[in-house]
Write an enzyme that holds these catalytic residues in place. Sequence first.
Site, PDB file in Angstrom:
ATOM      1  NE  ARG A   1     -20.893  66.560 -68.464  1.00 12.80           N
ATOM      2  CZ  ARG A   1     -22.062  65.981 -68.415  1.00 12.80           C
ATOM      3  NH1 ARG A   1     -22.240  64.898 -67.704  1.00 12.80           N
ATOM      4  NH2 ARG A   1     -23.078  66.471 -69.078  1.00 12.80           N
TER       5      ARG A   1
ATOM      6  CB  ILE B   1     -17.296  61.108 -60.796  1.00  9.08           C
ATOM      7  CG1 ILE B   1     -16.980  60.565 -59.396  1.00  9.08           C
ATOM      8  CG2 ILE B   1     -17.613  62.611 -60.732  1.00  9.08           C
ATOM      9  CD1 ILE B   1     -18.066  60.761 -58.341  1.00  9.08           C
ATOM     10  CG  HIS B   2     -22.180  60.517 -65.174  1.00  9.22           C
ATOM     11  ND1 HIS B   2     -22.604  59.653 -64.208  1.00  9.22           N
ATOM     12  CD2 HIS B   2     -23.309  60.955 -65.795  1.00  9.22           C
ATOM     13  CE1 HIS B   2     -23.917  59.551 -64.226  1.00  9.22           C
ATOM     14  NE2 HIS B   2     -24.371  60.344 -65.173  1.00  9.22           N
ATOM     15  NE  ARG B   3     -26.307  62.126 -61.215  1.00  6.50           N
ATOM     16  CZ  ARG B   3     -27.190  61.854 -62.170  1.00  6.50           C
ATOM     17  NH1 ARG B   3     -27.559  62.782 -63.041  1.00  6.50           N
ATOM     18  NH2 ARG B   3     -27.734  60.662 -62.241  1.00  6.50           N
TER      19      ARG B   3
ATOM     20  CG  ASP C   1     -21.853  61.428 -60.230  1.00  4.25           C
ATOM     21  OD1 ASP C   1     -21.789  60.420 -60.975  1.00  4.25           O
ATOM     22  OD2 ASP C   1     -21.369  62.531 -60.566  1.00  4.25           O
TER      23      ASP C   1
END
Length: 367
Positions: free
Chosen positions: A249, A216-218, A290
Amino acid sequence: MLSVVGARPQFVKLAPVAAAFAATGTARPAGTTDSLGSPAIEHVIVHTGQHYDALMSDAFFADLHIPAPDVHLGVGSGSHGVQTGAMLAAMDDVLTTHSPDWVLVYGDTNSTLAGAVSAVKLHLPVAHLEAGLRSFNRRMPEEHNRVLTDHAADLLLAPTLVAMDHLAAEGLAARARLVGDVMTDVCFLVRDTVRDAPADLPDGVDADAPYVVATIHRADNTDDPARLAAIVGALTRVPAPVVLLAHPRLRARASEFGIDLTRGSVHASDPLPYPQMVRAVLGAAGVVTDSGGLQKEAFLLGTPCTTVRTETEWTETLDGGWNILDPDLTQVAEVAVRAVPPGAQAMPYGDGKAAHRVAEELLATRA
Ligand code: UD1
């Protein structure tokens, strides 16, 4: 040729392209009907520095045998304008010095847009690899980067028929060529080298029992505390260990919001080098992500995927239920581990020889 790259997925795309360029001037690759053989392509690699952690950058060059960058802009992180602007400011000198036949930009990151804009301003021909992808979600910075780059570029190298249709719908058909997906080239090559290697999973995760790989990074998923807590909460309820490969992030936001990433089913660990990632996905019962690239890699490696987004650019992965969109997190705990869809899988992403077609197209149209 001059390639501009800067972020993790671009290094993956660069690997087969650099190899195909290196193969020009030597033997014709088996199975191709191209005119490669001469002249050799001189290839300059420019790394913007958008990704700079060893695990996000150097590891990819080493593992995928990519020649070291000829130029490193060292731009680093920043807001979109600051980061893209710093790249633009640095590119003029580089492009003027090398004056390449083609500037090749990859995918949809801020490095892509900066490379394309600096080249067109200097009247250098620009080719966009992975042209024509669309999410039609204007909240995504990548969507702006794709649309702007496609409309600026002279040659649009599209991975799929769907991408060709998008380009035609925007009046860009004359500049578009279907070459296939270069990520398929590298994914299949690496899969065949790691198939028999052990999967590199965190302590407590048994590679012989069902497990899930998650990323998950968005910003839309990480930057709102309630949204991030809901996503991590859903992952904790998956009925199998979840290997959460944490982008910097994600780590930063989780720590800022006081969200513990390792609990319930979830085992957080560092991002994996590409070969280990392919191995982990190959052995997984499911992928939750994502990421654009990982959705497609899961499809190519025959692992069902659940995507925490409202839409996907790789719509072919949805056919037959290989990929399920679950933006509201209502299904993920139940469907993350699910059976492989029955029947033969379609092969919409090409035959693993896209990079040679890229080299052919660029050679054929070289000034
Ligand atoms: C970028 C791309 C995205 C791609 C992703 C792959 C854009 C707009 N987005 O997103 O399309 O899917 O790369 O990973 O270009 N950071 C580090 N170390 C690094 C790199 C980043 O700590 O080596 C941290 C920094 O806090 C940075 C944040 O991650 O601010 C985001 O990095 P950035 O390059 O802005 O975008 P990505 O989210 O990685």
